[in-house]
Design an enzyme around this catalytic site. Sequence first.
Site, PDB file in Angstrom:
ATOM      1  N   LYS A  37      53.516 103.654 -23.635  1.00  0.00           N
ATOM      2  CA  LYS A  37      53.937 104.269 -22.358  1.00  0.00           C
ATOM      3  C   LYS A  37      54.828 105.527 -22.587  1.00  0.00           C
ATOM      4  O   LYS A  37      55.822 105.540 -21.995  1.00  0.00           O
ATOM      5  CB  LYS A  37      54.810 103.162 -21.762  1.00  0.00           C
ATOM      6  N   LEU A  38      54.036 106.449 -23.027  1.00  0.00           N
ATOM      7  CA  LEU A  38      54.542 107.769 -23.288  1.00  0.00           C
ATOM      8  C   LEU A  38      54.757 108.476 -22.137  1.00  0.00           C
ATOM      9  O   LEU A  38      54.129 108.302 -21.195  1.00  0.00           O
ATOM     10  CB  LEU A  38      53.278 108.441 -24.079  1.00  0.00           C
TER      11      LEU A  38
ATOM     12  N   THR B 268      54.767 117.525 -26.357  1.00  0.00           N
ATOM     13  CA  THR B 268      55.483 116.083 -26.943  1.00  0.00           C
ATOM     14  C   THR B 268      54.240 114.998 -26.887  1.00  0.00           C
ATOM     15  O   THR B 268      53.836 114.390 -28.058  1.00  0.00           O
ATOM     16  CB  THR B 268      56.558 115.874 -26.502  1.00  0.00           C
TER      17      THR B 268
ATOM     18  N   LYS C 229      47.508  93.849 -28.310  1.00  0.00           N
ATOM     19  CA  LYS C 229      48.622  94.764 -27.752  1.00  0.00           C
ATOM     20  C   LYS C 229      49.818  94.975 -28.737  1.00  0.00           C
ATOM     21  O   LYS C 229      50.422  94.037 -28.799  1.00  0.00           O
ATOM     22  CB  LYS C 229      48.879  94.649 -26.472  1.00  0.00           C
TER      23      LYS C 229
ATOM     24  N   ARG D 150      50.101  84.497 -15.618  1.00  0.00           N
ATOM     25  CA  ARG D 150      50.708  83.303 -16.076  1.00  0.00           C
ATOM     26  C   ARG D 150      49.919  82.248 -15.542  1.00  0.00           C
ATOM     27  O   ARG D 150      49.137  82.253 -14.296  1.00  0.00           O
ATOM     28  CB  ARG D 150      52.268  82.992 -15.103  1.00  0.00           C
TER      29      ARG D 150
ATOM     30  N   GLY E  83      50.936  87.788 -22.772  1.00  0.00           N
ATOM     31  CA  GLY E  83      52.258  87.622 -24.106  1.00  0.00           C
ATOM     32  C   GLY E  83      52.707  86.214 -24.159  1.00  0.00           C
ATOM     33  O   GLY E  83      51.881  85.218 -24.738  1.00  0.00           O
ATOM     34  N   ARG E  84      53.684  85.895 -23.541  1.00  0.00           N
ATOM     35  CA  ARG E  84      54.459  84.814 -23.580  1.00  0.00           C
ATOM     36  C   ARG E  84      53.753  83.578 -23.105  1.00  0.00           C
ATOM     37  O   ARG E  84      53.972  82.389 -23.867  1.00  0.00           O
ATOM     38  CB  ARG E  84      55.753  84.810 -22.808  1.00  0.00           C
TER      39      ARG E  84
HETATM   40  O1  C5P Z   1      54.809  88.024 -21.889  1.00  0.00           O
HETATM   41  P1  C5P Z   1      54.011  88.710 -20.798  1.00  0.00           P
HETATM   42  O2  C5P Z   1      52.565  88.210 -20.621  1.00  0.00           O
HETATM   43  O3  C5P Z   1      54.556  88.866 -19.391  1.00  0.00           O
HETATM   44  O4  C5P Z   1      53.698  90.213 -21.403  1.00  0.00           O
HETATM   45  C1  C5P Z   1      52.902  91.156 -20.741  1.00  0.00           C
HETATM   46  C2  C5P Z   1      52.856  92.302 -21.618  1.00  0.00           C
HETATM   47  O5  C5P Z   1      52.248  93.225 -20.713  1.00  0.00           O
HETATM   48  C3  C5P Z   1      54.230  92.735 -21.884  1.00  0.00           C
HETATM   49  O6  C5P Z   1      53.914  93.453 -23.360  1.00  0.00           O
HETATM   50  C4  C5P Z   1      54.577  94.243 -21.113  1.00  0.00           C
HETATM   51  O7  C5P Z   1      55.116  94.970 -21.931  1.00  0.00           O
HETATM   52  C5  C5P Z   1      53.098  94.584 -20.830  1.00  0.00           C
HETATM   53  N1  C5P Z   1      53.217  95.334 -19.546  1.00  0.00           N
HETATM   54  C6  C5P Z   1      53.451  94.806 -18.228  1.00  0.00           C
HETATM   55  N2  C5P Z   1      53.387  95.427 -17.042  1.00  0.00           N
HETATM   56  C7  C5P Z   1      52.880  96.867 -17.074  1.00  0.00           C
HETATM   57  C8  C5P Z   1      52.338  97.103 -18.463  1.00  0.00           C
HETATM   58  C9  C5P Z   1      52.681  96.564 -19.705  1.00  0.00           C
HETATM   59  O8  C5P Z   1      53.998  93.340 -18.415  1.00  0.00           O
HETATM   60  N3  C5P Z   1      52.675  97.238 -16.086  1.00  0.00           N
END
Ligand code: C5P
Length: 250
Positions: free
Chosen positions: A78-79, A85, A49, A195, A224-225
């Site tokens: 996230k447009l 546009t 992503k 998590r 992500g993290r």
């Molecule tokens: O680090 P973490 O796992 O929390 O990252 C989640 C990712 O998913 C981030 O890039 C965040 O922008 C994205 N996201 C989210 N919740 C949403 C849509 C996208 O956390 N509803």
Amino acid sequence: MSDVMTLPALSRRLDLPLRERLIVALDLPTVAAARAMVAQLGDTVGFYKIGLQQIFAGGLGLSEDLFRLGKKTFLDAKLMDIGATVGNATENIAKRGVEYLTVTGDAPIVRAAVTARNAAGARRPLILAVTVLTSLDQDDLSDMGYHMALDDLVTHRALKALEAGADGVVASGFEAARLRRLLGPGTRIITPGIRASDSPRDDQKRVMTPGEAIRAGADQIVVGRDILRSPDPAAKAQAILAEIADALEL
Ligand code: C5P
């Protein structure tokens, strides 16, 4: 999660390779850091992503590089803008080989993106509608002036977005089971807010473990993290894939 939710969710599921069920969010400060992470994760991860942090670090072009490497890309832009546009932006994005594009889940925005993609004669990107961010809870929604129960709002926004032509929705694991029952197997449900049970939640409020989210009905999870901060990101990604396989009873 309740068992009532778990069983129907499992029997009605989109057919995807295991490797594509994990989408790694490249939320890193520089394009070089993102490239290094992709190299480090190697063959373990096949879906990435690219979000706002990378886009504004000059990382939009990473989508083409990843495409050439045989990886799939989710452009999390996230447009949210007027239809014209959003449509013009979608037309440009459709040239980049991106698999998924997020728009905010308001029906006119979804419709504009889907119409522009179809008019460009492109099958991709699939348009995903963001329902309610996983960093928000009921109190946040009240503050923002929404007085519906959070899961009802997610359902409402998901149904409206799908009526407008969205290919799937982004929603937390807490709403995934209900959405899966309502939407059937053909609609993609992508779940961030993932998590491990012992990881810090950071800014996320509606979190689940990878296994819980998949059992609840998510087709794919975004992490992500939990991976990016791990001392061994590839091992962490492998452990998450094993947890997904377990949840799918593979
Ligand atoms: O680090 P973490 O796992 O929390 O990252 C989640 C990712 O998913 C981030 O890039 C965040 O922008 C994205 N996201 C989210 N919740 C949403 C849509 C996208 O956390 N509803």
